[in-house]
Design an enzyme around this catalytic site. Structure first.
Site, PDB file in Angstrom:
ATOM      1  N   CYS A  61     -43.168 -14.899  -8.524  1.00  0.00           N
ATOM      2  CA  CYS A  61     -42.235 -14.010  -9.215  1.00  0.00           C
ATOM      3  C   CYS A  61     -42.834 -13.512 -10.530  1.00  0.00           C
ATOM      4  O   CYS A  61     -43.305 -14.325 -11.342  1.00  0.00           O
ATOM      5  CB  CYS A  61     -40.924 -14.753  -9.476  1.00  0.00           C
ATOM      6  SG  CYS A  61     -39.710 -13.836 -10.440  1.00  0.00           S
ATOM      7  N   SER A 107     -35.191 -12.102  25.455  1.00  0.00           N
ATOM      8  CA  SER A 107     -35.008 -13.388  24.776  1.00  0.00           C
ATOM      9  C   SER A 107     -35.104 -14.525  25.780  1.00  0.00           C
ATOM     10  O   SER A 107     -34.493 -14.463  26.858  1.00  0.00           O
ATOM     11  CB  SER A 107     -33.652 -13.447  24.061  1.00  0.00           C
ATOM     12  OG  SER A 107     -33.448 -14.728  23.492  1.00  0.00           O
ATOM     13  N   SER A 108     -35.842 -15.561  25.416  1.00  0.00           N
ATOM     14  CA  SER A 108     -35.954 -16.739  26.279  1.00  0.00           C
ATOM     15  C   SER A 108     -34.750 -17.655  26.132  1.00  0.00           C
ATOM     16  O   SER A 108     -34.599 -18.616  26.883  1.00  0.00           O
ATOM     17  CB  SER A 108     -37.229 -17.516  25.939  1.00  0.00           C
ATOM     18  OG  SER A 108     -37.188 -17.949  24.581  1.00  0.00           O
ATOM     19  N   HIS A 148     -31.945 -13.247  12.335  1.00  0.00           N
ATOM     20  CA  HIS A 148     -33.114 -13.961  11.795  1.00  0.00           C
ATOM     21  C   HIS A 148     -33.707 -13.236  10.589  1.00  0.00           C
ATOM     22  O   HIS A 148     -34.860 -13.480  10.226  1.00  0.00           O
ATOM     23  CB  HIS A 148     -34.176 -14.164  12.875  1.00  0.00           C
ATOM     24  CG  HIS A 148     -33.802 -15.221  13.877  1.00  0.00           C
ATOM     25  ND1 HIS A 148     -34.455 -15.386  15.081  1.00  0.00           N
ATOM     26  CD2 HIS A 148     -32.848 -16.183  13.849  1.00  0.00           C
ATOM     27  CE1 HIS A 148     -33.906 -16.393  15.749  1.00  0.00           C
ATOM     28  NE2 HIS A 148     -32.931 -16.892  15.029  1.00  0.00           N
ATOM     29  N   THR A 173     -42.409  -6.198  22.766  1.00  0.00           N
ATOM     30  CA  THR A 173     -43.792  -6.349  23.228  1.00  0.00           C
ATOM     31  C   THR A 173     -44.376  -5.009  23.670  1.00  0.00           C
ATOM     32  O   THR A 173     -45.579  -4.781  23.532  1.00  0.00           O
ATOM     33  CB  THR A 173     -43.892  -7.354  24.375  1.00  0.00           C
ATOM     34  OG1 THR A 173     -43.000  -6.970  25.436  1.00  0.00           O
ATOM     35  CG2 THR A 173     -43.531  -8.762  23.902  1.00  0.00           C
ATOM     36  N   GLN A 181     -32.633 -11.019  17.265  1.00  0.00           N
ATOM     37  CA  GLN A 181     -33.413 -12.099  16.668  1.00  0.00           C
ATOM     38  C   GLN A 181     -34.679 -11.560  16.004  1.00  0.00           C
ATOM     39  O   GLN A 181     -35.388 -12.308  15.347  1.00  0.00           O
ATOM     40  CB  GLN A 181     -33.811 -13.104  17.752  1.00  0.00           C
ATOM     41  CG  GLN A 181     -32.637 -13.802  18.420  1.00  0.00           C
ATOM     42  CD  GLN A 181     -33.061 -14.606  19.626  1.00  0.00           C
ATOM     43  OE1 GLN A 181     -33.176 -14.081  20.734  1.00  0.00           O
ATOM     44  NE2 GLN A 181     -33.315 -15.890  19.437  1.00  0.00           N
ATOM     45  N   PHE A 238     -43.176 -14.876  21.255  1.00  0.00           N
ATOM     46  CA  PHE A 238     -43.447 -16.238  20.804  1.00  0.00           C
ATOM     47  C   PHE A 238     -43.688 -17.235  21.931  1.00  0.00           C
ATOM     48  O   PHE A 238     -44.427 -18.191  21.755  1.00  0.00           O
ATOM     49  CB  PHE A 238     -42.282 -16.741  19.939  1.00  0.00           C
ATOM     50  CG  PHE A 238     -42.089 -15.948  18.691  1.00  0.00           C
ATOM     51  CD1 PHE A 238     -42.851 -16.190  17.568  1.00  0.00           C
ATOM     52  CD2 PHE A 238     -41.146 -14.925  18.646  1.00  0.00           C
ATOM     53  CE1 PHE A 238     -42.695 -15.447  16.414  1.00  0.00           C
ATOM     54  CE2 PHE A 238     -40.973 -14.175  17.500  1.00  0.00           C
ATOM     55  CZ  PHE A 238     -41.752 -14.426  16.377  1.00  0.00           C
ATOM     56  N   ARG A 239     -43.057 -17.016  23.088  1.00  0.00           N
ATOM     57  CA  ARG A 239     -43.033 -18.088  24.074  1.00  0.00           C
ATOM     58  C   ARG A 239     -43.575 -17.707  25.449  1.00  0.00           C
ATOM     59  O   ARG A 239     -43.452 -18.489  26.382  1.00  0.00           O
ATOM     60  CB  ARG A 239     -41.598 -18.618  24.207  1.00  0.00           C
ATOM     61  CG  ARG A 239     -41.096 -19.184  22.889  1.00  0.00           C
ATOM     62  CD  ARG A 239     -39.655 -19.692  22.962  1.00  0.00           C
ATOM     63  NE  ARG A 239     -39.165 -20.030  21.630  1.00  0.00           N
ATOM     64  CZ  ARG A 239     -39.398 -21.171  21.010  1.00  0.00           C
ATOM     65  NH1 ARG A 239     -40.112 -22.103  21.607  1.00  0.00           N
ATOM     66  NH2 ARG A 239     -38.920 -21.398  19.800  1.00  0.00           N
TER      67      ARG A 239
END
Length: 256
Positions: free
Chosen positions: A148, A188-189, A122, A30, A104, A37-38
């Site tokens: 493609c 990370s949450s 991820h 951030t 992640q 995200f949360r």
């Protein structure tokens, strides 16, 4: 316990640990201008339902809408630069205190900052592949066309979408966690599984996250201060000492 006491406790924990690993989430990026995200006010999933906009089903149902939305924040990721938290982790690795980073994040900022051992559980934004013929391309191909050029099949990014199986890096990360004595959970949450189960594999855990997590009460030290502050102070407090994984080289942390 005040900040300096917690920092000293973290310093002692990492000195005593024979194997320390970092697990990072969106919160570490951030400070590079990438939204997480949360978070209560700015998290992306407060604005969108991830199953509707970031799942493999959403991609197949409406590719144009899927890419129109996701490219908005993927482009932010691709243009972002590492912040001091990323640089500090890279220096901790060079100093020999950190085995590597399980992340992640798909932004690639750990590698840009100089981290050598990174497991991207991820996926990443380096490339894409065809859902039909499985041919692989760099990410630039998706900017040209969504299908493609060989078979006309739909292209998908090399990131883990909701509904996907976990990539090889996740299973490698599970193996790397074997014998982990200290896990630094940064930004990370710990709400997304199966990655959120990784702290269970570590003897001790430190949380560095602006907002409380469900793991706070299980952790040895908790910081709600900015990751860059805590990690840069940790580098300074180790005073250029060599850790158990030290192999030589420059140990200076670069500020940006």
């Amino acid at each position: 316990m005040n900040y300096q006491n917690r920092l000293q406790q973290l310093t002692e924990l990492i000195k005593k640990a024979g194997k320390t690993i970092a697990l990072t989430g969106a919160g570490i990026s951030t400070e590079s201008g990438i939204p997480d995200f949360r978070s209560k006010n700015t998290g992306l999933w407060n604005q969108y339902d991830p199953q509707e906009v970031a799942s493999i089903q959403a991609l197949k149902k409406n590719p144009e809408s899927f890419y129109a939305l996701n490219f908005q924040w993927w482009d932010v990721c691709l243009k972002a630069k590492p912040n001091n938290a990323h640089f500090a982790l890279a220096r901790l690795e060079k100093m020999g205190w950190l085995l590597g980073v399980i992340t992640q994040n798909i932004d690639g900022l750990h590698q840009h900052a100089g981290s050598k051992r990174v497991w991207e559980v991820h996926g990443n934004l380096k490339g894409c592949s065809c859902l039909s013929c499985k041919k692989q391309f760099d990410m630039g191909q998706l900017h040209k066309q969504l299908r493609c050029p060989f078979c006309g099949g739909l292209l998908r990014p090399d990131v883990v979408l909701f509904g996907d199986a976990m990539p090889e890096d996740f299973f490698m990360a599970e193996k790397v966690m074997s014998g982990c004595q200290l896990l630094l959970v940064i930004g990370s949450s710990l709400q997304v599984y199966p990655v959120a189960s990784l702290p269970q594999l570590s003897s001790k855990t430190v949380i560095i996250n602006k907002e409380p997590t469900t793991w706070d009460k299980h952790s040895d030290v908790v910081f709600h201060e900015p990751a860059s502050q805590v990690l840069c102070d940790l580098v300074d407090s180790l005073n250029n000492l060599q850790g158990p994984f030290y192999t030589g080289g420059d140990k200076t942390i670069h500020k940006i």
